[in-house]
Write a protein that holds these residues in place. Structure first.
Motif, short mmCIF file in Angstrom:
data_model
loop_
_atom_site.label_atom_id
_atom_site.label_comp_id
_atom_site.label_asym_id
_atom_site.label_seq_id
_atom_site.Cartn_x
_atom_site.Cartn_y
_atom_site.Cartn_z
N SER A 170 0.91 -1.66 0.12
CA SER A 170 0.44 -0.28 -0.42
C SER A 170 1.13 1.35 -0.31
N ARG A 171 0.20 2.43 -0.50
CA ARG A 171 1.09 3.48 -0.73
C ARG A 171 -0.24 4.96 -0.04
N GLU A 172 -1.13 3.77 0.82
CA GLU A 172 -2.00 5.06 1.34
C GLU A 172 -1.99 5.13 2.50
N LEU A 173 -2.43 6.58 2.77
CA LEU A 173 -2.16 6.27 4.45
C LEU A 173 -4.26 6.78 4.91
N TRP A 174 -4.30 6.49 6.20
CA TRP A 174 -6.20 6.28 7.04
C TRP A 174 -5.83 6.75 7.98
N PHE A 175 -6.93 7.66 8.34
CA PHE A 175 -6.57 8.39 9.41
C PHE A 175 -8.07 7.97 10.54
N ALA A 176 -8.20 7.49 11.70
CA ALA A 176 -9.66 7.17 12.43
C ALA A 176 -10.22 8.40 12.90
N ASN A 177 -11.28 8.11 12.35
CA ASN A 177 -11.66 9.38 12.27
C ASN A 177 -12.92 9.82 13.10
N SER A 178 -13.54 8.38 13.80
CA SER A 178 -14.19 8.83 15.31
C SER A 178 -13.81 7.32 15.74
N ILE A 179 -14.22 7.65 16.99
CA ILE A 179 -14.20 5.93 17.59
C ILE A 179 -16.08 5.74 18.22
N ARG A 180 -16.76 4.62 17.83
CA ARG A 180 -18.14 4.41 17.95
C ARG A 180 -17.67 3.71 19.31
N GLN A 181 -17.94 4.21 20.11
CA GLN A 181 -18.47 3.30 21.94
C GLN A 181 -19.76 3.22 22.07
N HIS A 182 -19.93 1.80 22.27
CA HIS A 182 -20.32 0.67 22.61
C HIS A 182 -20.70 0.58 24.54
N THR A 183 -22.17 0.06 24.73
CA THR A 183 -22.22 -0.05 26.47
C THR A 183 -21.02 -1.18 26.23
N GLN A 200 6.26 5.16 -4.82
CA GLN A 200 5.43 3.72 -4.64
C GLN A 200 5.02 3.47 -3.13
N GLY A 201 3.92 2.79 -2.93
CA GLY A 201 3.92 1.88 -1.63
C GLY A 201 5.32 0.91 -0.92
N ARG A 202 5.12 1.02 0.58
CA ARG A 202 5.85 0.54 1.41
C ARG A 202 5.59 -0.33 2.58
N PHE A 203 6.16 -1.66 2.78
CA PHE A 203 5.97 -1.71 4.10
C PHE A 203 7.76 -1.89 5.02
N ARG A 204 7.74 -2.25 6.25
CA ARG A 204 8.70 -2.34 6.94
C ARG A 204 9.46 -1.36 6.88
N HIS A 205 9.40 -0.13 7.17
CA HIS A 205 8.97 0.97 7.20
C HIS A 205 9.37 1.33 8.05
N GLU A 206 9.85 3.28 8.17
CA GLU A 206 9.55 3.39 9.32
C GLU A 206 8.74 5.31 9.70
N VAL A 207 8.28 5.17 10.27
CA VAL A 207 7.61 6.54 10.44
C VAL A 207 7.71 7.92 12.19
N ALA A 208 7.76 9.57 11.76
CA ALA A 208 7.63 9.51 12.90
C ALA A 208 7.55 11.07 12.44
N VAL A 209 6.87 11.70 13.98
CA VAL A 209 5.87 13.37 13.52
C VAL A 209 7.33 14.19 14.10
N LEU A 210 7.06 14.91 13.74
CA LEU A 210 8.26 16.31 13.96
C LEU A 210 7.08 17.78 13.64
N LYS A 220 10.67 -1.67 2.71
CA LYS A 220 10.98 -2.04 1.32
C LYS A 220 9.55 -1.54 0.40
N LYS A 221 9.56 -2.19 -1.40
CA LYS A 221 8.57 -1.20 -2.16
C LYS A 221 8.40 -3.18 -2.50
N TYR A 222 8.75 -4.31 -2.38
CA TYR A 222 8.46 -5.28 -2.86
C TYR A 222 9.41 -6.13 -2.48
N TYR A 223 9.01 -7.21 -2.69
CA TYR A 223 9.66 -8.94 -2.11
C TYR A 223 10.91 -8.75 -2.33
#
Length: 463
Positions: A170-183, A200-210, A220-223
């Motif tokens: 995947s090269r996508e970014l998804w975000f959790a917009n909300s959480i539905r809390q049940h009883t 390209q998409g990647r896996f076994r990568h790393e991220v950081a927020v600054l 890796k972009k492929y296997y």
């Protein structure tokens, strides 16, 4: 006009749109109020909201709040703005609050309210108290949608399909917009696509927020062995745009990154065919990478995090691809200082910091035959005592999962089972207050070797 909507003017925009029959603008303004309810409720204009309109918002299943206490406080503030006129609406308004979803600490704030001393509200308080203690909700109040101040963001990853014969990176970014809390403890997360990576998409990568921006590195972009990456990108959520930054000096996958003193460290990792011990540091002011003191040994599939201004590194695979139980503090100038070993050797796990302790979960361990096995046991580290303590085990494997801390809770997302290679779609959340793992839904799209961060997203991306 839609772009100018904010907590102070959204109710005026809604009134304007309704007066001039501007249906699209009206929908946008109502949606903004529902999603930014806590901010809107803190404005003076909220207290002038007509009762009928307030009830429409409170009855909406799209109402997003950080907790049920937010709704209660908003209702009380609205009533107390004109108490003589509005006190008679108290019973009807309180029916919109899902008291069984409150914690005991939150309900104590409800109990402390002076308005309950009013003789006319004594019976209503008894009903509310029974509602809370009963922990049962009617069909229309079985859940509430919560909108955290910040969002979990899933970046990239790999997906194995049911037949195990096809995979997708995947090269996508998804975000959790909300959480539905049940009883009870049941929760469900609403995921939305955010953006795609520019490369390209990647896996076994790393991220950081600054400084509120997301950095994506390596992987890796492929296997195949020649498909390692050292590229780096930065995502600015305010501009919803990417910038290409200088590449790392070495290609890396299965490494770790941390942010310390305004700089990003890329620690160890794998560069086919070997694990590596090098550490490099990115300085955003110089916009360049430089090497720091290497690790004592080549290391991959480990985990790292910051506590008390120090870099802690746990577990991983050595140059013989054996699982380690080690824990050490890495000093960029002087190298490594070893601490007490974990209870279990582990790799491909996650490590997060909560309340002055370090928590590790998921990953693999080694059996008697040195074959990798799923590891469900979890443990936490006390830096003052230099010791590890086992805590609640996971119900399913999380090998190569993503993790983050949001609102004081440890989220563990996705991964797979090393033993049968099945995907783990469940999102687990550990709450130190209750000392247990909760199921909060499923991961979006790819879920193996994903990375997760916490970002503050502007309202126009969340609407």
């Amino acid at each position: 006009m839609q772009r100018e909507i904010n907590p102070y003017f959204c109710l005026d925009v809604a009134s304007f749109a309704e007066a001039y029959a501007l249906a699209e603008l009206l929908d946008v303004s109502h949606d903004y109020v529902l999603r930014q309810f806590q901010n809107v409720a803190s404005t003076s204009k909220f207290k002038d909201l007509p009762a009928a309109q307030l009830l429409r918002y409170l009855h909406s299943h799209s109402l997003c709040v950080s907790s049920e206490l937010v709704v209660f406080k908003a209702v009380v503030a609205w009533i107390q703005a004109k108490p003589k006129k509005r006190i008679e609406l108290t019973k009807e308004l309180m029916k919109t609050i899902h008291f069984p979803l409150m914690t005991y600490k939150e309900f104590k704030e409800v109990q402390s309210l002076k308005m309950w001393s009013d003789h006319g509200l004594e019976e209503l308080y008894e009903v509310i108290f029974e509602d809370f203690c009963g922990n049962e909700a009617g069909p229309q109040s079985q859940y509430r949608t919560y909108l955290p101040k910040e969002s979990l963001v899933v970046i990239g990853g790999d997906q194995t399909f049911d037949d195990l014969g096809s995979r997708r990176i995947s090269r996508e970014l998804w975000f959790a917009n909300s959480i539905r809390q049940h009883t009870g403890i049941r929760k469900a997360t609403e995921w939305r696509r955010l953006v795609e990576m520019p490369d390209q998409g990647r896996f076994r990568h790393e991220v950081a927020v600054l400084k509120g921006e997301l950095y994506v590195f390596g992987g890796k972009k492929y296997y195949e062995s020649q498909n390692l990456l050292y590229s780096m990108f930065r995502y600015d959520p305010l501009q919803n745009s990417w910038n290409i930054l200088p590449e790392m000096q070495e290609k890396r996958c299965s490494f770790s990154t941390v942010v310390l003193d305004g700089k990003i460290y890329a620690i160890g990792g794998h560069c086919d065919p070997n694990n590596i011990e090098s550490v490099e540091r990115y300085c955003p002011f110089a916009n360049s990478w430089s090497y720091t003191t290497p690790l004592d040994l080549p290391l991959s599939a480990h985990a790292a995090n910051i506590l008390h201004g120090q870099i802690f590194v746990s577990g991983g695979l050595n140059d013989g691809f054996q699982c380690l139980a080690s824990m050490f503090v890495y000093h960029p100038q002087t190298g490594s200082t070893y601490l007490a070993n974990m209870v279990n050797c582990r790799a491909q796990h996650r490590m997060e910091v909560l309340g002055g302790r370090i928590y590790v979960a998921g990953g693999i361990t080694m059996g008697e035959s040195q074959a990798p096995l799923d590891l469900l046991a979890c443990e936490s580290y006390d830096p003052m005592a230099d010791c590890w303590t086992v805590f609640s085990s996971l119900s399913v494997p999380h090998v190569g999962a993503g993790s983050a801390v949001l609102e004081g809770k440890f989220y563990l997302l996705g991964g797979y089972s090393q033993e049968d290679y099945s995907d783990t779609l469940i999102i687990h959340r550990y709450d130190p207050a209750t000392q247990r793992w909760e199921n909060t839904g499923k991961t979006p799209g790819p879920n193996n070797d994903i990375r997760v961060s916490v970002l503050s997203l502007p309202p126009h991306l969340r609407l």
